[in-house]
Structure formats: C-alpha cells, structure tokens
Write a protein that holds these residues in place. Structure first.
Motif, PDB file in Angstrom:
ATOM      1  N   GLU A   3     -12.685  28.434  -4.064  1.00 26.49           N
ATOM      2  CA  GLU A   3     -12.601  29.874  -3.854  1.00 26.49           C
ATOM      3  C   GLU A   3     -11.337  30.417  -4.500  1.00 26.49           C
ATOM      4  O   GLU A   3     -10.314  29.740  -4.559  1.00 26.49           O
ATOM      5  N   HIS A   4     -11.423  31.647  -4.992  1.00 26.63           N
ATOM      6  CA  HIS A   4     -10.272  32.310  -5.599  1.00 26.63           C
ATOM      7  C   HIS A   4      -9.916  33.554  -4.797  1.00 26.63           C
ATOM      8  O   HIS A   4     -10.808  34.278  -4.357  1.00 26.63           O
ATOM      9  N   ASN A   5      -8.639  33.795  -4.654  1.00 27.21           N
ATOM     10  CA  ASN A   5      -8.167  35.036  -4.038  1.00 27.21           C
ATOM     11  C   ASN A   5      -7.965  36.078  -5.129  1.00 27.21           C
ATOM     12  O   ASN A   5      -7.275  35.825  -6.126  1.00 27.21           O
ATOM     13  N   ILE A   6      -8.562  37.247  -4.935  1.00 26.69           N
ATOM     14  CA  ILE A   6      -8.546  38.312  -5.938  1.00 26.69           C
ATOM     15  C   ILE A   6      -7.704  39.482  -5.453  1.00 26.69           C
ATOM     16  O   ILE A   6      -7.874  39.962  -4.332  1.00 26.69           O
ATOM     17  N   LEU A   7      -6.789  39.935  -6.306  1.00 25.92           N
ATOM     18  CA  LEU A   7      -5.969  41.111  -6.021  1.00 25.92           C
ATOM     19  C   LEU A   7      -6.372  42.238  -6.965  1.00 25.92           C
ATOM     20  O   LEU A   7      -6.259  42.104  -8.186  1.00 25.92           O
ATOM     21  N   ILE A   8      -6.867  43.340  -6.401  1.00 25.52           N
ATOM     22  CA  ILE A   8      -7.245  44.506  -7.204  1.00 25.52           C
ATOM     23  C   ILE A   8      -6.101  45.516  -7.144  1.00 25.52           C
ATOM     24  O   ILE A   8      -5.835  46.110  -6.096  1.00 25.52           O
ATOM     25  N   LEU A   9      -5.413  45.682  -8.253  1.00 22.49           N
ATOM     26  CA  LEU A   9      -4.345  46.674  -8.363  1.00 22.49           C
ATOM     27  C   LEU A   9      -4.980  47.951  -8.906  1.00 22.49           C
ATOM     28  O   LEU A   9      -5.235  48.085 -10.102  1.00 22.49           O
ATOM     29  N   HIS A  27     -17.879  49.911  -3.174  1.00 21.32           N
ATOM     30  CA  HIS A  27     -18.701  48.702  -3.242  1.00 21.32           C
ATOM     31  C   HIS A  27     -17.884  47.412  -3.307  1.00 21.32           C
ATOM     32  O   HIS A  27     -18.469  46.327  -3.395  1.00 21.32           O
ATOM     33  N   ILE A  28     -16.566  47.507  -3.272  1.00 13.40           N
ATOM     34  CA  ILE A  28     -15.762  46.281  -3.250  1.00 13.40           C
ATOM     35  C   ILE A  28     -16.103  45.514  -1.970  1.00 13.40           C
ATOM     36  O   ILE A  28     -16.013  46.064  -0.872  1.00 13.40           O
ATOM     37  N   PRO A  29     -16.528  44.271  -2.090  1.00 11.24           N
ATOM     38  CA  PRO A  29     -16.954  43.521  -0.900  1.00 11.24           C
ATOM     39  C   PRO A  29     -15.823  43.351   0.116  1.00 11.24           C
ATOM     40  O   PRO A  29     -14.654  43.201  -0.260  1.00 11.24           O
ATOM     41  N   SER A  30     -16.186  43.400   1.372  1.00  9.55           N
ATOM     42  CA  SER A  30     -15.231  43.098   2.444  1.00  9.55           C
ATOM     43  C   SER A  30     -15.144  41.585   2.558  1.00  9.55           C
ATOM     44  O   SER A  30     -16.089  40.939   3.010  1.00  9.55           O
ATOM     45  N   SER A  31     -14.039  41.017   2.100  1.00  5.08           N
ATOM     46  CA  SER A  31     -13.904  39.560   2.038  1.00  5.08           C
ATOM     47  C   SER A  31     -12.453  39.171   2.233  1.00  5.08           C
ATOM     48  O   SER A  31     -11.538  39.860   1.759  1.00  5.08           O
ATOM     49  N   GLN A 171     -21.001  42.464  -7.403  1.00  8.69           N
ATOM     50  CA  GLN A 171     -21.536  41.128  -7.679  1.00  8.69           C
ATOM     51  C   GLN A 171     -20.558  40.310  -8.522  1.00  8.69           C
ATOM     52  O   GLN A 171     -20.409  39.098  -8.321  1.00  8.69           O
ATOM     53  N   LEU A 172     -19.876  40.976  -9.446  1.00  5.35           N
ATOM     54  CA  LEU A 172     -18.863  40.296 -10.258  1.00  5.35           C
ATOM     55  C   LEU A 172     -17.741  39.757  -9.375  1.00  5.35           C
ATOM     56  O   LEU A 172     -17.336  38.597  -9.497  1.00  5.35           O
ATOM     57  N   LEU A 173     -17.232  40.593  -8.479  1.00  5.36           N
ATOM     58  CA  LEU A 173     -16.134  40.180  -7.598  1.00  5.36           C
ATOM     59  C   LEU A 173     -16.544  39.001  -6.721  1.00  5.36           C
ATOM     60  O   LEU A 173     -15.777  38.041  -6.566  1.00  5.36           O
TER      61      LEU A 173
END
Length: 204
Positions: A3-9, A27-31, A171-173
C-alpha cells in the motif's frame, strides 16, 4: 500487495468557481492511505509552515500537485510552497535525500481543449512540455515523476462529463494506493487518464 500513502497538495484560489475541481475533490476516496491537503484553506495569508509540510511529505509515498493551469504554470501559493519547502540540504543537494524514491505527479485542470496543446495548436506546446520545470524539479529532488492526469475543456464540460472524469480520478487514486507502480510503463502514456483507463479495462 503493498500500500502507498498518497498526499494531495491541492491549490486552487477560486474553488467555489470551479465545478470541475469541486467534483474531483468530492470524489477523492475516504481512505487512511489518502491525505487531502488544501493549501489555500490552510495558508490564506501564504504563511506556509515549512516544518509541517516537510513532515507531511516524509509520511507519504506519492505526492500529487493538484491545481488549475494558471498561465501555463501553477497558482502562486503552490509555487511558493515549492520555493520554500523543497529546501537545499533536505530535498536536494549532496545531502538532500528526504524525497528520494518518492513518486510525484500533477493533476491539472484547464479551460483549453486538448487539441490546443500541440505544436500546431493555439497553445503551441503539449501539457508535458509546459510542465518541464516541475518535471526537472522532481528530478533534482530524486523523485519519480509520472505523466499528469489532465482534465481539458473544463468551461465546456457538462455535468455528466465532469462526473465521469471525477470517477476516473477516484479510481486512479484507489489503484495507486494499492498497487506497485511501474514508472517506465506509466510514462509511455501521454496522460495518466489513458494509463488508468487501460488498467481498468484490462482488469475487467
């Protein structure tokens, strides 16, 4: 499966006027693996907390610069973030290895149609060509830069179009957070939109 942790700036000074970006953000998934960080909300006076930003970067594997294309670049707060946070001796330079091996890419929205962004089009250059300063910055920081995810023609998009591209972003995220990344393969695609569409099709 890693799993990867993603930071959206996220950097948009007029989000209330951008239906496309509102949809993308919604639409950013709650994760637990995805952190949404709205720079204009956090720093309305442009007083960036550099140490806080560095800690956020250190805690994530994939960094996303999500912004509208402003005069073939990014909004001023994101540029200031890059200038202040990516310090010599930390992000780059002989001993600057804090971001080495991390992945970065851009999510871009633009009012211009895709056909405008080519040698014979109104805007003369492709989106990847216009993003070269960001690509080079990532390279200097020893990061892996991926092709951008681009939403073209936002002023002409209808509700259904916006909804579909926002779902694709989600879906990409989700895919990036749960799968290993083959950077070379991904970068054979002009846009991440094309790559993720192929992934979803091939996996049914």
């Amino acid at each position: 499966m890693s799993e990867h942790n993603i930071l959206i700036l996220f950097a948009h000074p007029l989000l209330e006027k951008s239906y496309a970006n509102q949809a993308l953000v919604k639409h950013i998934p709650s994760s637990k693996n995805i952190t949404f960080h709205d720079l204009y909300e956090e720093y309305p006076e442009f007083d960036i907390d550099v140490n806080r930003e560095k800690k956020l970067l250190e805690q994530h594997d994939i960094i996303i610069w999500h912004h509208p294309l402003y005069w073939y670049s990014c909004p001023p707060l994101l540029k200031q973030w890059i200038d202040m946070v990516l310090e010599h001796g930390w992000a780059y330079g002989k001993n600057g290895n804090a971001l080495a091996g991390k992945t970065v890419f851009q999510v871009i929205t633009t009012g211009g149609a895709q056909e405008n962004y080519c040698a014979t089009g109104k805007d003369r250059y492709t989106i990847p060509e216009l993003l070269q300063p960001f690509i080079q910055s990532a390279k200097v920081c020893k990061m892996n830069y991926l092709s951008p995810f681009v939403v073209h023609g936002t002023h002409q998009m209808k509700g259904n179009d916006i909804e579909e591209i926002a779902k694709l972003y989600a879906q990409l995220l989700t895919h990036l957070s749960k799968n290993e990344l083959n950077v070379e393969e991904i970068n054979t695609f002009h846009y991440l939109n094309q790559w993720i569409t192929k992934q979803l099709t091939s996996h049914g």
